[in-house]
Design an enzyme around this catalytic site. Structure first.
Site, PDB file in Angstrom:
ATOM      1  CB  VAL A  60      -0.988   0.035   1.198  1.00  0.00           C
ATOM      2  CG1 VAL A  60      -1.975  -1.118   1.131  1.00  0.00           C
ATOM      3  CG2 VAL A  60      -0.255   0.065   2.536  1.00  0.00           C
ATOM      4  CG  ASN A  86      -6.498  -3.647   9.051  1.00  0.00           C
ATOM      5  OD1 ASN A  86      -6.690  -3.389  10.243  1.00  0.00           O
ATOM      6  ND2 ASN A  86      -5.798  -4.707   8.664  1.00  0.00           N
ATOM      7  CB  SER A 139      -4.283   3.297  17.162  1.00  0.00           C
ATOM      8  OG  SER A 139      -3.797   2.978  18.448  1.00  0.00           O
ATOM      9  CE1 TYR A 151       0.717   1.711  14.761  1.00  0.00           C
ATOM     10  CE2 TYR A 151       0.087   2.571  16.917  1.00  0.00           C
ATOM     11  CZ  TYR A 151      -0.176   1.757  15.824  1.00  0.00           C
ATOM     12  OH  TYR A 151      -1.329   1.009  15.786  1.00  0.00           O
ATOM     13  CB  SER A 154       1.306   7.013  11.446  1.00  0.00           C
ATOM     14  OG  SER A 154       1.024   5.886  12.250  1.00  0.00           O
ATOM     15  CE  LYS A 155      -2.308   2.917  12.974  1.00  0.00           C
ATOM     16  NZ  LYS A 155      -3.074   2.370  11.851  1.00  0.00           N
TER      17      LYS A 155
HETATM   18  N1  LIG Z   1      -3.065  -4.755  17.537  1.00  0.00           N
HETATM   19  C1  LIG Z   1      -3.257  -3.607  18.147  1.00  0.00           C
HETATM   20  O1  LIG Z   1      -3.044  -3.470  19.380  1.00  0.00           O
HETATM   21  C2  LIG Z   1      -3.808  -2.423  17.396  1.00  0.00           C
HETATM   22  C3  LIG Z   1      -4.454  -1.400  18.122  1.00  0.00           C
HETATM   23  C4  LIG Z   1      -4.937  -0.301  17.425  1.00  0.00           C
HETATM   24  C5  LIG Z   1      -4.822  -0.219  16.045  1.00  0.00           C
HETATM   25  N2  LIG Z   1      -4.190  -1.237  15.376  1.00  0.00           N
HETATM   26  C6  LIG Z   1      -4.066  -1.088  13.927  1.00  0.00           C
HETATM   27  O2  LIG Z   1      -4.784  -2.139  13.296  1.00  0.00           O
HETATM   28  C7  LIG Z   1      -4.209  -2.435  12.021  1.00  0.00           C
HETATM   29  C8  LIG Z   1      -3.958  -3.940  11.897  1.00  0.00           C
HETATM   30  O3  LIG Z   1      -3.023  -4.314  12.892  1.00  0.00           O
HETATM   31  P1  LIG Z   1      -2.868  -5.795  13.441  1.00  0.00           P
HETATM   32  O4  LIG Z   1      -2.765  -5.679  14.912  1.00  0.00           O
HETATM   33  O5  LIG Z   1      -3.887  -6.674  12.844  1.00  0.00           O
HETATM   34  O6  LIG Z   1      -1.395  -6.105  12.896  1.00  0.00           O
HETATM   35  P2  LIG Z   1      -0.771  -7.366  12.144  1.00  0.00           P
HETATM   36  O7  LIG Z   1       0.691  -7.125  12.173  1.00  0.00           O
HETATM   37  O8  LIG Z   1      -1.313  -8.624  12.701  1.00  0.00           O
HETATM   38  O9  LIG Z   1      -1.312  -7.203  10.646  1.00  0.00           O
HETATM   39  C9  LIG Z   1      -0.923  -6.159   9.806  1.00  0.00           C
HETATM   40  C10 LIG Z   1      -0.979  -6.648   8.359  1.00  0.00           C
HETATM   41  O10 LIG Z   1      -0.604  -5.538   7.506  1.00  0.00           O
HETATM   42  C11 LIG Z   1       0.228  -6.060   6.472  1.00  0.00           C
HETATM   43  N3  LIG Z   1       1.070  -5.001   5.914  1.00  0.00           N
HETATM   44  C12 LIG Z   1       2.149  -4.406   6.484  1.00  0.00           C
HETATM   45  N4  LIG Z   1       2.709  -3.539   5.638  1.00  0.00           N
HETATM   46  C13 LIG Z   1       1.967  -3.568   4.495  1.00  0.00           C
HETATM   47  C14 LIG Z   1       2.062  -2.897   3.252  1.00  0.00           C
HETATM   48  N5  LIG Z   1       3.043  -2.024   3.002  1.00  0.00           N
HETATM   49  N6  LIG Z   1       1.136  -3.173   2.300  1.00  0.00           N
HETATM   50  C15 LIG Z   1       0.171  -4.090   2.522  1.00  0.00           C
HETATM   51  N7  LIG Z   1       0.031  -4.760   3.689  1.00  0.00           N
HETATM   52  C16 LIG Z   1       0.932  -4.505   4.659  1.00  0.00           C
HETATM   53  C17 LIG Z   1       1.053  -7.133   7.166  1.00  0.00           C
HETATM   54  O11 LIG Z   1       1.646  -8.029   6.228  1.00  0.00           O
HETATM   55  C18 LIG Z   1       0.014  -7.793   8.061  1.00  0.00           C
HETATM   56  O12 LIG Z   1      -0.637  -8.855   7.398  1.00  0.00           O
HETATM   57  C19 LIG Z   1      -2.923  -1.590  11.920  1.00  0.00           C
HETATM   58  O13 LIG Z   1      -3.187  -0.427  11.172  1.00  0.00           O
HETATM   59  C20 LIG Z   1      -2.656  -1.226  13.377  1.00  0.00           C
HETATM   60  O14 LIG Z   1      -1.915  -0.036  13.485  1.00  0.00           O
HETATM   61  C21 LIG Z   1      -3.701  -2.334  16.014  1.00  0.00           C
END
Ligand SMILES: NC(=O)c1ccc[n+]([C@@H]2O[C@H](COP(=O)([O-])OP(=O)(O)OC[C@H]3O[C@@H](n4cnc5c(N)ncnc54)[C@H](O)[C@@H]3O)[C@@H](O)[C@H]2O)c1
Length: 243
Positions: A60, A86, A139, A151, A154-155
Protein backbone atom coordinates in the site's frame (compact mmCIF):
# COMPACT_ATOMS: atom_id res chain seq x y z
CA UNK A 1 -25.61 -7.02 7.74
CA UNK A 2 -23.07 -7.45 4.89
CA UNK A 3 -24.95 -9.81 2.58
CA UNK A 4 -24.45 -8.73 -1.05
CA UNK A 5 -21.72 -6.20 -0.21
CA UNK A 6 -18.28 -6.22 -1.81
CA UNK A 7 -15.37 -4.53 -0.07
CA UNK A 8 -11.58 -4.25 0.00
CA UNK A 9 -9.51 -4.95 3.14
CA UNK A 10 -5.82 -3.98 3.28
CA UNK A 11 -3.51 -5.85 5.65
CA UNK A 12 -5.91 -8.77 5.19
CA UNK A 13 -3.49 -11.60 5.94
CA UNK A 14 -3.14 -11.16 9.70
CA UNK A 15 -4.74 -9.95 12.92
CA UNK A 16 -7.57 -7.44 12.62
CA UNK A 17 -7.65 -7.47 8.80
CA UNK A 18 -8.02 -11.24 8.77
CA UNK A 19 -10.87 -11.08 11.30
CA UNK A 20 -12.65 -8.50 9.11
CA UNK A 21 -12.25 -10.74 6.04
CA UNK A 22 -13.62 -13.76 7.91
CA UNK A 23 -16.61 -11.87 9.32
CA UNK A 24 -17.40 -10.43 5.88
CA UNK A 25 -17.36 -13.90 4.31
CA UNK A 26 -19.42 -15.32 7.17
CA UNK A 27 -22.04 -12.61 6.56
CA UNK A 28 -22.27 -13.30 2.83
CA UNK A 29 -20.08 -10.49 1.46
CA UNK A 30 -17.48 -10.70 -1.30
CA UNK A 31 -14.09 -9.58 -0.03
CA UNK A 32 -10.94 -8.45 -1.82
CA UNK A 33 -8.09 -8.99 0.63
CA UNK A 34 -4.77 -7.21 -0.06
CA UNK A 35 -1.53 -7.65 1.75
CA UNK A 36 2.19 -7.33 1.26
CA UNK A 37 2.70 -10.89 2.45
CA UNK A 38 1.83 -13.25 -0.44
CA UNK A 39 2.48 -16.39 1.61
CA UNK A 40 0.07 -15.41 4.37
CA UNK A 41 -2.51 -14.41 1.74
CA UNK A 42 -2.26 -17.94 0.35
CA UNK A 43 -2.76 -19.32 3.86
CA UNK A 44 -5.80 -17.08 4.31
CA UNK A 45 -7.26 -18.31 1.04
CA UNK A 46 -6.78 -21.94 2.09
CA UNK A 47 -8.24 -21.30 5.54
CA UNK A 48 -11.28 -19.34 4.30
CA UNK A 49 -11.92 -21.73 1.40
CA UNK A 50 -14.48 -19.38 -0.17
CA UNK A 51 -15.21 -18.41 -3.78
CA UNK A 52 -16.21 -14.99 -2.40
CA UNK A 53 -12.63 -14.20 -1.30
CA UNK A 54 -10.25 -12.62 -3.82
CA UNK A 55 -6.68 -11.93 -2.80
CA UNK A 56 -4.15 -9.54 -4.22
CA UNK A 57 -0.54 -8.81 -3.28
CA UNK A 58 -0.26 -5.04 -2.88
CA UNK A 59 2.26 -2.89 -1.06
CA UNK A 60 0.00 0.00 0.00
CA UNK A 61 2.97 2.34 0.37
CA UNK A 62 3.82 2.12 -3.37
CA UNK A 63 1.71 4.49 -5.47
CA UNK A 64 2.25 2.50 -8.68
CA UNK A 65 1.06 -0.73 -7.02
CA UNK A 66 -2.06 0.98 -5.69
CA UNK A 67 -2.75 2.44 -9.13
CA UNK A 68 -2.42 -1.02 -10.73
CA UNK A 69 -4.65 -2.45 -8.00
CA UNK A 70 -7.46 -0.01 -8.80
CA UNK A 71 -7.11 -0.79 -12.52
CA UNK A 72 -7.69 -4.45 -11.56
CA UNK A 73 -10.65 -3.47 -9.35
CA UNK A 74 -12.21 -1.39 -12.16
CA UNK A 75 -11.86 -4.36 -14.51
CA UNK A 76 -12.84 -7.27 -12.27
CA UNK A 77 -14.76 -5.81 -9.31
CA UNK A 78 -16.32 -2.57 -10.53
CA UNK A 79 -19.20 -3.01 -8.07
CA UNK A 80 -16.92 -2.74 -5.02
CA UNK A 81 -18.57 -0.47 -2.47
CA UNK A 82 -16.31 -0.54 0.56
CA UNK A 83 -12.70 -0.01 1.59
CA UNK A 84 -11.12 -0.88 4.93
CA UNK A 85 -7.76 0.86 5.24
CA UNK A 86 -6.22 -1.44 7.83
CA UNK A 87 -2.62 -2.30 6.84
CA UNK A 88 -0.16 -0.88 9.32
CA UNK A 89 3.12 -1.42 11.11
CA UNK A 90 4.27 -0.65 14.64
CA UNK A 91 7.95 -0.77 15.51
CA UNK A 92 7.62 0.01 19.23
CA UNK A 93 10.55 2.47 19.27
CA UNK A 94 11.37 5.56 21.25
CA UNK A 95 11.75 8.49 18.84
CA UNK A 96 15.38 8.80 19.95
CA UNK A 97 16.14 5.38 18.44
CA UNK A 98 14.45 5.83 15.03
CA UNK A 99 16.57 5.87 11.86
CA UNK A 100 15.45 8.08 8.93
CA UNK A 101 14.64 4.91 6.93
CA UNK A 102 12.39 3.62 9.71
CA UNK A 103 10.58 6.96 9.98
CA UNK A 104 9.89 6.89 6.23
CA UNK A 105 8.74 3.28 6.34
CA UNK A 106 6.17 3.83 9.09
CA UNK A 107 4.84 7.04 7.55
CA UNK A 108 4.76 5.55 4.03
CA UNK A 109 2.67 2.55 5.09
CA UNK A 110 0.56 4.04 7.89
CA UNK A 111 -0.21 7.40 6.27
CA UNK A 112 0.61 7.45 2.55
CA UNK A 113 -0.89 3.99 2.05
CA UNK A 114 -4.21 5.25 3.48
CA UNK A 115 -4.03 8.38 1.31
CA UNK A 116 -3.32 6.41 -1.89
CA UNK A 117 -6.08 3.86 -1.31
CA UNK A 118 -8.60 6.55 -0.29
CA UNK A 119 -7.82 8.56 -3.43
CA UNK A 120 -8.18 5.55 -5.73
CA UNK A 121 -11.41 4.45 -4.10
CA UNK A 122 -12.88 7.98 -3.93
CA UNK A 123 -12.09 8.64 -7.59
CA UNK A 124 -13.71 5.37 -8.66
CA UNK A 125 -16.96 5.87 -6.76
CA UNK A 126 -17.37 9.57 -7.41
CA UNK A 127 -16.78 9.10 -11.15
CA UNK A 128 -19.69 6.65 -11.13
CA UNK A 129 -21.74 8.70 -8.64
CA UNK A 130 -22.02 5.58 -6.49
CA UNK A 131 -22.59 5.25 -2.74
CA UNK A 132 -19.76 3.69 -0.76
CA UNK A 133 -18.00 3.46 2.59
CA UNK A 134 -14.45 3.80 3.86
CA UNK A 135 -13.36 2.61 7.31
CA UNK A 136 -9.91 3.74 8.46
CA UNK A 137 -7.94 1.94 11.16
CA UNK A 138 -6.66 4.52 13.64
CA UNK A 139 -5.76 3.71 17.23
CA UNK A 140 -6.14 4.95 20.77
CA UNK A 141 -2.52 6.02 20.34
CA UNK A 142 -3.63 8.55 17.72
CA UNK A 143 -5.89 10.11 20.33
CA UNK A 144 -4.00 9.77 23.62
CA UNK A 145 -0.41 9.65 22.36
CA UNK A 146 1.91 6.70 21.90
CA UNK A 147 5.24 5.76 23.44
CA UNK A 148 6.23 5.33 19.77
CA UNK A 149 5.98 8.89 18.44
CA UNK A 150 6.07 8.02 14.73
CA UNK A 151 3.35 5.39 15.08
CA UNK A 152 1.27 7.73 17.28
CA UNK A 153 1.48 10.60 14.80
CA UNK A 154 0.58 8.29 11.92
CA UNK A 155 -2.59 7.20 13.73
CA UNK A 156 -3.47 10.84 14.57
CA UNK A 157 -3.01 11.65 10.86
CA UNK A 158 -5.54 8.95 9.98
CA UNK A 159 -8.16 10.81 12.04
CA UNK A 160 -7.50 13.99 10.05
CA UNK A 161 -7.61 12.09 6.77
CA UNK A 162 -10.95 10.57 7.80
CA UNK A 163 -12.56 13.98 8.34
CA UNK A 164 -11.10 15.45 5.13
CA UNK A 165 -12.19 12.49 2.99
CA UNK A 166 -15.68 12.64 4.56
CA UNK A 167 -15.85 16.22 3.24
CA UNK A 168 -14.17 15.56 -0.15
CA UNK A 169 -16.21 12.46 -0.99
CA UNK A 170 -19.66 13.64 0.22
CA UNK A 171 -22.41 12.91 -0.48
CA UNK A 172 -21.35 9.63 -2.09
CA UNK A 173 -18.80 8.01 0.22
CA UNK A 174 -19.14 7.92 3.99
CA UNK A 175 -15.77 7.85 5.75
CA UNK A 176 -15.31 6.86 9.38
CA UNK A 177 -12.44 5.73 11.61
CA UNK A 178 -12.12 3.21 14.42
CA UNK A 179 -9.67 3.69 17.26
CA UNK A 180 -8.99 0.44 19.10
CA UNK A 181 -6.86 0.08 22.18
CA UNK A 182 -4.35 -2.78 22.46
CA UNK A 183 -5.77 -5.81 20.64
CA UNK A 184 -4.54 -9.42 20.70
CA UNK A 185 -2.80 -9.79 17.31
CA UNK A 186 0.80 -10.48 16.23
CA UNK A 187 1.40 -6.69 16.41
CA UNK A 188 1.02 -6.82 20.21
CA UNK A 189 4.40 -8.55 20.45
CA UNK A 190 6.04 -5.19 19.61
CA UNK A 191 4.30 -3.29 22.43
CA UNK A 192 6.70 -3.00 25.39
CA UNK A 193 5.52 -4.95 28.49
CA UNK A 194 5.35 -1.81 30.68
CA UNK A 195 3.11 -0.11 28.07
CA UNK A 196 0.84 -3.17 27.80
CA UNK A 197 0.39 -3.00 31.59
CA UNK A 198 -0.50 0.73 31.40
CA UNK A 199 -3.14 0.09 28.75
CA UNK A 200 -4.71 -2.72 30.79
CA UNK A 201 -4.77 -0.58 33.95
CA UNK A 202 -6.75 2.12 32.14
CA UNK A 203 -9.49 -0.28 30.97
CA UNK A 204 -12.80 -0.19 32.86
CA UNK A 205 -13.53 -3.76 31.77
CA UNK A 206 -10.65 -6.19 32.00
CA UNK A 207 -11.10 -8.56 29.03
CA UNK A 208 -8.42 -8.03 26.37
CA UNK A 209 -9.76 -6.84 23.02
CA UNK A 210 -9.82 -9.45 20.28
CA UNK A 211 -9.48 -8.82 16.55
CA UNK A 212 -13.10 -10.04 16.26
CA UNK A 213 -14.27 -7.15 18.50
CA UNK A 214 -12.80 -4.67 16.05
CA UNK A 215 -14.24 -6.59 13.09
CA UNK A 216 -17.76 -6.31 14.56
CA UNK A 217 -17.59 -2.51 14.65
CA UNK A 218 -16.05 -2.35 11.18
CA UNK A 219 -18.88 -4.56 9.84
CA UNK A 220 -21.43 -2.16 11.30
CA UNK A 221 -19.64 0.77 9.64
CA UNK A 222 -19.57 -1.06 6.28
CA UNK A 223 -23.28 -1.77 6.50
CA UNK A 224 -26.29 0.39 5.76
CA UNK A 225 -27.05 0.43 9.49
CA UNK A 226 -24.41 3.11 9.97
CA UNK A 227 -25.83 5.41 7.27
CA UNK A 228 -26.03 8.34 9.70
CA UNK A 229 -22.28 8.39 10.34
CA UNK A 230 -19.54 10.08 8.40
CA UNK A 231 -16.36 11.82 9.57
CA UNK A 232 -16.75 10.07 12.93
CA UNK A 233 -14.30 8.11 15.08
CA UNK A 234 -15.45 5.05 16.97
CA UNK A 235 -13.53 4.29 20.17
CA UNK A 236 -13.12 0.55 20.77
CA UNK A 237 -11.28 0.50 24.04
CA UNK A 238 -13.05 -1.10 27.02
CA UNK A 239 -13.51 2.39 28.46
CA UNK A 240 -9.75 2.84 28.35
CA UNK A 241 -9.83 6.59 27.90
CA UNK A 242 -13.08 8.45 28.44
CA UNK A 243 -13.63 11.74 26.70
N1 LIG B 1 -3.07 -4.76 17.54
C1 LIG B 1 -3.26 -3.61 18.15
O1 LIG B 1 -3.04 -3.47 19.38
C2 LIG B 1 -3.81 -2.42 17.40
C3 LIG B 1 -4.45 -1.40 18.12
C4 LIG B 1 -4.94 -0.30 17.43
C5 LIG B 1 -4.82 -0.22 16.05
N2 LIG B 1 -4.19 -1.24 15.38
C6 LIG B 1 -4.07 -1.09 13.93
O2 LIG B 1 -4.78 -2.14 13.30
C7 LIG B 1 -4.21 -2.44 12.02
C8 LIG B 1 -3.96 -3.94 11.90
O3 LIG B 1 -3.02 -4.31 12.89
P1 LIG B 1 -2.87 -5.79 13.44
O4 LIG B 1 -2.76 -5.68 14.91
O5 LIG B 1 -3.89 -6.67 12.84
O6 LIG B 1 -1.40 -6.10 12.90
P2 LIG B 1 -0.77 -7.37 12.14
O7 LIG B 1 0.69 -7.13 12.17
O8 LIG B 1 -1.31 -8.62 12.70
O9 LIG B 1 -1.31 -7.20 10.65
C9 LIG B 1 -0.92 -6.16 9.81
C10 LIG B 1 -0.98 -6.65 8.36
O10 LIG B 1 -0.60 -5.54 7.51
C11 LIG B 1 0.23 -6.06 6.47
N3 LIG B 1 1.07 -5.00 5.91
C12 LIG B 1 2.15 -4.41 6.48
N4 LIG B 1 2.71 -3.54 5.64
C13 LIG B 1 1.97 -3.57 4.49
C14 LIG B 1 2.06 -2.90 3.25
N5 LIG B 1 3.04 -2.02 3.00
N6 LIG B 1 1.14 -3.17 2.30
C15 LIG B 1 0.17 -4.09 2.52
N7 LIG B 1 0.03 -4.76 3.69
C16 LIG B 1 0.93 -4.50 4.66
C17 LIG B 1 1.05 -7.13 7.17
O11 LIG B 1 1.65 -8.03 6.23
C18 LIG B 1 0.01 -7.79 8.06
O12 LIG B 1 -0.64 -8.86 7.40
C19 LIG B 1 -2.92 -1.59 11.92
O13 LIG B 1 -3.19 -0.43 11.17
C20 LIG B 1 -2.66 -1.23 13.38
O14 LIG B 1 -1.91 -0.04 13.48
C21 LIG B 1 -3.70 -2.33 16.01
Amino acid sequence: MLQGKKFIVTGAASGIGKAIVKLGLQEGAEVIGCDLDAQRLEALKAEADSARLFTCKVDVSQYSEVEAFFAYIAQEHADTGGLVNNAGIYLGRNLLDYTPEEIDKVLDINIKGYVYLSQGFGRMLLAQKRQGVIVNMSSVSGQEGSSDAVYGLSKAAVLGLTKSCAMNFAPYVRVNAVAPTMTSTPMMAHIPAWRQQEYLEHQLTPEPLLAEDIANTVAFLLSGQSRAYTGATFDINNGCYLR
